[in-house]
Write an enzyme that holds these catalytic residues in place. Structure first.
Site, PDB file in Angstrom:
ATOM      1  N   HIS A 159       0.836  -1.220   0.000  1.00  0.00           N
ATOM      2  CA  HIS A 159       0.000   0.000   0.000  1.00  0.00           C
ATOM      3  C   HIS A 159       0.860   1.256   0.000  1.00  0.00           C
ATOM      4  O   HIS A 159       0.457   2.296   0.514  1.00  0.00           O
ATOM      5  CB  HIS A 159      -0.960   0.045   1.198  1.00  0.00           C
ATOM      6  CG  HIS A 159      -1.780  -1.187   1.373  1.00  0.00           C
ATOM      7  ND1 HIS A 159      -3.054  -1.322   0.878  1.00  0.00           N
ATOM      8  CD2 HIS A 159      -1.484  -2.365   1.971  1.00  0.00           C
ATOM      9  CE1 HIS A 159      -3.516  -2.524   1.174  1.00  0.00           C
ATOM     10  NE2 HIS A 159      -2.586  -3.183   1.824  1.00  0.00           N
ATOM     11  N   SER A 280      15.790  21.286 -17.006  1.00  0.00           N
ATOM     12  CA  SER A 280      14.658  22.164 -17.277  1.00  0.00           C
ATOM     13  C   SER A 280      15.157  23.390 -18.024  1.00  0.00           C
ATOM     14  O   SER A 280      16.293  23.829 -17.831  1.00  0.00           O
ATOM     15  CB  SER A 280      14.016  22.583 -15.956  1.00  0.00           C
ATOM     16  OG  SER A 280      13.330  23.799 -16.120  1.00  0.00           O
ATOM     17  N   LYS A 286      17.120  21.579 -11.993  1.00  0.00           N
ATOM     18  CA  LYS A 286      16.276  20.410 -12.258  1.00  0.00           C
ATOM     19  C   LYS A 286      17.015  19.241 -12.880  1.00  0.00           C
ATOM     20  O   LYS A 286      17.920  19.394 -13.669  1.00  0.00           O
ATOM     21  CB  LYS A 286      15.111  20.806 -13.183  1.00  0.00           C
ATOM     22  CG  LYS A 286      13.913  21.328 -12.462  1.00  0.00           C
ATOM     23  CD  LYS A 286      13.406  20.330 -11.450  1.00  0.00           C
ATOM     24  CE  LYS A 286      11.920  20.273 -11.366  1.00  0.00           C
ATOM     25  NZ  LYS A 286      11.188  19.434 -12.168  1.00  0.00           N
ATOM     26  N   GLU A 293       9.406   8.393 -17.390  1.00  0.00           N
ATOM     27  CA  GLU A 293       8.035   8.909 -17.593  1.00  0.00           C
ATOM     28  C   GLU A 293       7.517   8.562 -18.990  1.00  0.00           C
ATOM     29  O   GLU A 293       6.350   8.212 -19.173  1.00  0.00           O
ATOM     30  CB  GLU A 293       8.012  10.426 -17.405  1.00  0.00           C
ATOM     31  CG  GLU A 293       8.335  10.872 -15.996  1.00  0.00           C
ATOM     32  CD  GLU A 293       8.542  12.381 -15.935  1.00  0.00           C
ATOM     33  OE1 GLU A 293       7.564  13.086 -15.652  1.00  0.00           O
ATOM     34  OE2 GLU A 293       9.660  12.852 -16.195  1.00  0.00           O
TER      35      GLU A 293
END
Ligand code: ARG
Length: 449
Positions: A159, A280, A286, A293
């Site tokens: 969980h 970024s 970043k 992804e």
């Protein structure tokens, strides 16, 4: 409209096709993926026609020599085929240009219907081999990493809450077994895709004295498909492949999701190498896990391809239906996405830096070692439910009011003992893990038979 466009069925037609209809039906560019297989199928068919006396020896040799030149010619000059509806037509046209009327003899005892099914199956068999190899390469990386981190503690989650401590090696081996099932699915599928449609002709076979066993053997299949109608109607092999590819992507997507989460500041378990990170355009600090992804995102497309295939097939009558043409772009797209994604996930993990200190720090947080205490009580003869309740109460009271449990926390309830003492098959303890690793190492040497 060029004359080429109606070459395959010109006889009964007096007008050329509508331009939009032509464009809508054209599959030549996607078909190019099958170029090698198409040529191989035609060469096998030619050789067989020669053996069966439907072509003279000389004719067969002339055709085969010309066929062998077609693939390099198309690769060198792709515009050669731009006026063709599909690859079958393109190859036939080029053959006519090269050997004249003799080219017309090639299409005896076959049709585009059995041709496309055979070329697709051949392509898939070859693709399965290269994807299975890619899976093995990734599994090898996982074994190496697991061995390196076999005993480095990390939290095990259920969980997404701290559940029980495990080790990083143990966690990485979980991925190994996921991939092993994919490998086995490919192995099983290879057995099913192993019969050859060629020579089924349109759907009813042929009156010509062809020898299907020969083409089947030459193309590396185990046998000809026994029913000519089934041979041209079947696209189960595409559905199976798309399901396997969707499952692999779903697995890689789950691994990618962990890469995304574990590389956050909040977790800080791993840092991706520069080669697999992006920055970024506005925030100089970043470091983004874009490829994890993208794999997560692109898995949706591959899963979609599988459902599209199932929907496309579900009400089709037997015999060839042009709908079948829709199976190929998704098949090619899924296979190349799977192949690239395997390389990427493998590369991301093999070059990542794992913060084993931080993992260890979190491994025993959230009272995640106390199941071991309840199990120690079971060894004293206390029923597990009772032990569970007693430990639960002690946890609720911030470890007070039960000195025996305080003591057990120092012995069986330490992080090390908790991981170490689990030695049931498949568990995190040293003996168990060593066995698991050995098993994985044995399996990895197995190639597709
Ligand atoms: N492009 C077609 C396909 O992919 C090739 C077979 C065409 N056969 C036919 N009878 N129209 O299925």
């Amino acid at each position: 409209m060029s004359e080429v466009k109606n070459k395959l069925w010109g006889g009964a037609f007096s007008k050329s096709m509508n331009e939009t209809a032509w464009r809508f039906g054209q599959s030549i560019y996607s078909d190019l993926n099958l170029l090698q297989e198409e040529i191989d199928v035609s060469i096998a068919h030619t050789r067989m026609l020669g053996k069966c006396g439907l072509l003279s020896n000389e004719e067969a040799i002339t055709l085969i020599t010309a066929l062998e030149k077609i693939s390099p010619a198309i690769l060198e000059q792709p515009e050669l085929i731009s006026q063709s509806e599909d690859l079958h037509g393109a190859i036939e046209t080029m053959l006519f240009e090269s050997v004249g009327e003799l080219a017309g003899k090639l299409h005896a005892g076959r049709s585009r219907n059995d041709q496309i099914a055979t070329a697709s199956k051949l392509w898939l068999k070859r693709k399965y081999f290269s994807i299975a190899q890619e899976i093995r390469r990734f599994q090898k990386v996982l074994i190496e990493l697991a061995e390196k981190h076999l005993h480095d503690p990390m939290p095990g989650y259920t969980h997404q809450q701290p559940a029980q401590p495990v080790t990083l090696g143990f966690h990485l081996l979980t991925y190994f077994w996921m991939l092993e099932r994919d490998w086995k699915r490919i192995e099983a599928s290879l057995k099913i895709v192993d019969d050859c449609p060629l020579g089924a002709a349109a759907l009813a076979g042929t009156s010509l004295p062809i020898e299907r066993n020969q083409t089947s053997l030459e193309l590396g299949f185990s046998r000809p498909m026994p029913n000519a109608s089934d041979a041209v109607s079947d696209r189960d092999f595409v559905s199976d492949a798309l399901h396997i590819f969707a499952t692999i992507m779903q697995h890689l997507s789950r691994i990618s999701q962990e890469i995304v989460v574990f590389s956050t500041n909040e977790f800080g378990y791993l840092k991706l190498d520069d080669a697999f990170s992006t920055g970024s355009s506005i925030m100089p600090q970043k470091r983004n896990p874009d490829f994890a992804e993208l794999i997560r995102g692109r898995s949706a497309r591959v899963i979609g391809h599988w459902t599209a295939q199932m929907s496309m097939m579900k009400a089709l009558p037997l015999g060839y239906n042009r709908d079948f043409q829709e199976d190929k772009p998704p098949l090619f797209d899924s296979a190349s996405t799977v192949q690239d994604s395997l390389v990427l996930v493998s590369g991301m993990l093999s070059t990542a830096t794992f913060n084993t200190e931080r993992m260890k720090e979190n491994a025993s947080k959230g009272d995640s070692t106390v199941t071991a205490i309840a199990e120690a009580l079971v060894l004293q003869g206390i029923p597990f439910r009772k032990a569970h309740e007693r430990v639960g109460l002690w946890v609720q009271n911030d470890h007070s009011g039960d000195p025996e449990l305080d003591k057990l926390l120092e012995t069986v309830g330490t992080l090390e003992a908790c991981i170490e003492n689990r030695n049931s098959i498949g568990a995190t303890g040293k003996t168990s893990l060593a066995n698991q690793l050995n098993l994985a190492k044995q399996i990895i040497t197995k190639e597709i038979s």
